[in-house]
Write a protein that holds these residues in place. Sequence first.
Motif, mmCIF file in Angstrom:
data_model
loop_
_atom_site.group_PDB
_atom_site.id
_atom_site.type_symbol
_atom_site.label_atom_id
_atom_site.label_comp_id
_atom_site.label_asym_id
_atom_site.label_seq_id
_atom_site.Cartn_x
_atom_site.Cartn_y
_atom_site.Cartn_z
ATOM 1 N N MET A 1 -12.846 14.551 2.853
ATOM 2 C CA MET A 1 -11.640 14.847 3.391
ATOM 3 C C MET A 1 -11.693 14.941 4.826
ATOM 4 O O MET A 1 -12.462 15.402 5.575
ATOM 5 C CB MET A 1 -11.045 16.016 2.676
ATOM 6 C CG MET A 1 -9.684 16.242 3.321
ATOM 7 S SD MET A 1 -8.930 17.424 2.278
ATOM 8 C CE MET A 1 -7.605 18.058 3.190
ATOM 9 N N ARG B 1 -1.309 16.386 7.293
ATOM 10 C CA ARG B 1 -2.120 17.108 6.139
ATOM 11 C C ARG B 1 -1.336 16.879 4.564
ATOM 12 O O ARG B 1 -2.055 16.502 3.585
ATOM 13 C CB ARG B 1 -2.366 18.553 6.228
ATOM 14 C CG ARG B 1 -3.622 18.920 6.782
ATOM 15 C CD ARG B 1 -3.750 20.388 6.535
ATOM 16 N NE ARG B 1 -4.717 20.740 8.254
ATOM 17 C CZ ARG B 1 -3.928 21.367 9.134
ATOM 18 N NH1 ARG B 1 -2.734 21.849 9.037
ATOM 19 N NH2 ARG B 1 -4.713 21.741 10.263
ATOM 20 N N LYS B 2 -0.080 17.196 4.585
ATOM 21 C CA LYS B 2 0.487 16.900 3.291
ATOM 22 C C LYS B 2 0.590 15.508 3.088
ATOM 23 O O LYS B 2 0.343 14.964 1.965
ATOM 24 C CB LYS B 2 2.073 17.537 3.662
ATOM 25 C CG LYS B 2 2.122 18.981 3.541
ATOM 26 C CD LYS B 2 3.639 19.436 3.749
ATOM 27 C CE LYS B 2 3.918 20.715 3.934
ATOM 28 N NZ LYS B 2 5.193 21.269 4.288
ATOM 29 N N SER B 3 0.735 14.490 3.992
ATOM 30 C CA SER B 3 1.117 13.177 3.684
ATOM 31 C C SER B 3 -0.494 12.781 3.278
ATOM 32 O O SER B 3 -0.667 11.901 2.007
ATOM 33 C CB SER B 3 1.366 12.266 4.782
ATOM 34 O OG SER B 3 2.510 12.679 5.094
ATOM 35 N N HIS B 4 -1.606 13.249 3.676
ATOM 36 C CA HIS B 4 -2.859 12.932 3.326
ATOM 37 C C HIS B 4 -3.220 13.309 1.963
ATOM 38 O O HIS B 4 -3.666 12.561 1.069
ATOM 39 C CB HIS B 4 -3.914 13.402 4.148
ATOM 40 C CG HIS B 4 -5.404 12.962 4.039
ATOM 41 N ND1 HIS B 4 -6.122 13.583 2.894
ATOM 42 C CD2 HIS B 4 -6.028 12.041 4.254
ATOM 43 C CE1 HIS B 4 -7.346 13.174 3.018
ATOM 44 N NE2 HIS B 4 -7.251 12.020 3.415
ATOM 45 N N GLY B 5 -2.498 14.512 1.462
ATOM 46 C CA GLY B 5 -2.748 14.887 0.078
ATOM 47 C C GLY B 5 -1.911 13.985 -0.778
ATOM 48 O O GLY B 5 -2.317 13.874 -2.135
ATOM 49 N N GLN B 6 -0.828 13.796 -0.497
ATOM 50 C CA GLN B 6 -0.104 12.778 -1.460
ATOM 51 C C GLN B 6 -0.746 11.528 -1.595
ATOM 52 O O GLN B 6 -0.793 10.735 -2.444
ATOM 53 C CB GLN B 6 1.424 12.612 -0.722
ATOM 54 C CG GLN B 6 2.442 13.920 -0.992
ATOM 55 C CD GLN B 6 3.680 13.752 -0.059
ATOM 56 O OE1 GLN B 6 3.705 12.765 0.843
ATOM 57 N NE2 GLN B 6 4.418 14.368 -0.445
ATOM 58 N N VAL C 1 -3.962 10.863 -1.253
ATOM 59 C CA VAL C 1 -5.073 11.149 -2.407
ATOM 60 C C VAL C 1 -4.604 11.098 -3.763
ATOM 61 O O VAL C 1 -5.237 10.647 -4.587
ATOM 62 C CB VAL C 1 -6.006 12.414 -2.028
ATOM 63 C CG1 VAL C 1 -6.904 12.834 -3.018
ATOM 64 C CG2 VAL C 1 -6.587 12.209 -0.248
ATOM 65 N N GLU C 2 -3.406 11.775 -3.920
ATOM 66 C CA GLU C 2 -2.857 12.123 -5.486
ATOM 67 C C GLU C 2 -2.399 10.707 -5.682
ATOM 68 O O GLU C 2 -2.808 10.217 -6.922
ATOM 69 C CB GLU C 2 -1.670 12.987 -5.358
ATOM 70 C CG GLU C 2 -1.896 14.368 -5.182
ATOM 71 C CD GLU C 2 -0.661 15.221 -5.412
ATOM 72 O OE1 GLU C 2 0.567 14.752 -5.696
ATOM 73 O OE2 GLU C 2 -0.797 16.449 -4.647
#
Length: 189
Positions: A1, A84-89, A91-92
């Motif tokens: 990450m 960070r939130k966009s990166h998490g989305q 990855v999902e």
Amino acid sequence: MPDFDLPDLKAIFQESFGPVMAFIDGLKSELRGIIASCPDPVERKNFEEMLEVLSYQQGEVAREVPALVDESIIGISAGMESIRKSHGQIVELEEKIRQVDLQAKERPARPRELAGARELGKARAKLAAIRGGVPASGPAPAVPLSEGVELRRRLLEIVKPPSLPPRERKLHNIWENWNTQDVGAEGGD
């Protein structure tokens, strides 16, 4: 990450801003020395005004710039949190795509259509369109086709293009609709 942690921006600012303010303090000290040793009262007054303006501007910068830096740091932190939130989305979504791809590979392949099945379907649709109102219960009554007139009429109905309304002419010249105008109305004949 990826690393989304920000360095201490406030410390970096202070590291750069402190020497600038120290340089201005040194400049003011030099101006005070020049004022103390200046024999001409007009020049002394000019240097005093310069020192006053420099002190005022230094005070304004010291008051305004740190507040602007704090606002900028808050904005940058909010932007990084959004990233960070966009990166998490992302990855999902990548994981979901990978799972769907695996499921698609595990499914058995769809059976291929029989050769000519598409063409057969198209032909049946055309035949149904040609038959139109013919009842499916039995054969149509025989039509006398001795002279071929009825046959020609029926065949021409099948291939007859749809009738379109007449187009309006929009040339606006004197020859439009010439045959509908009363020719003798203007002449003195």
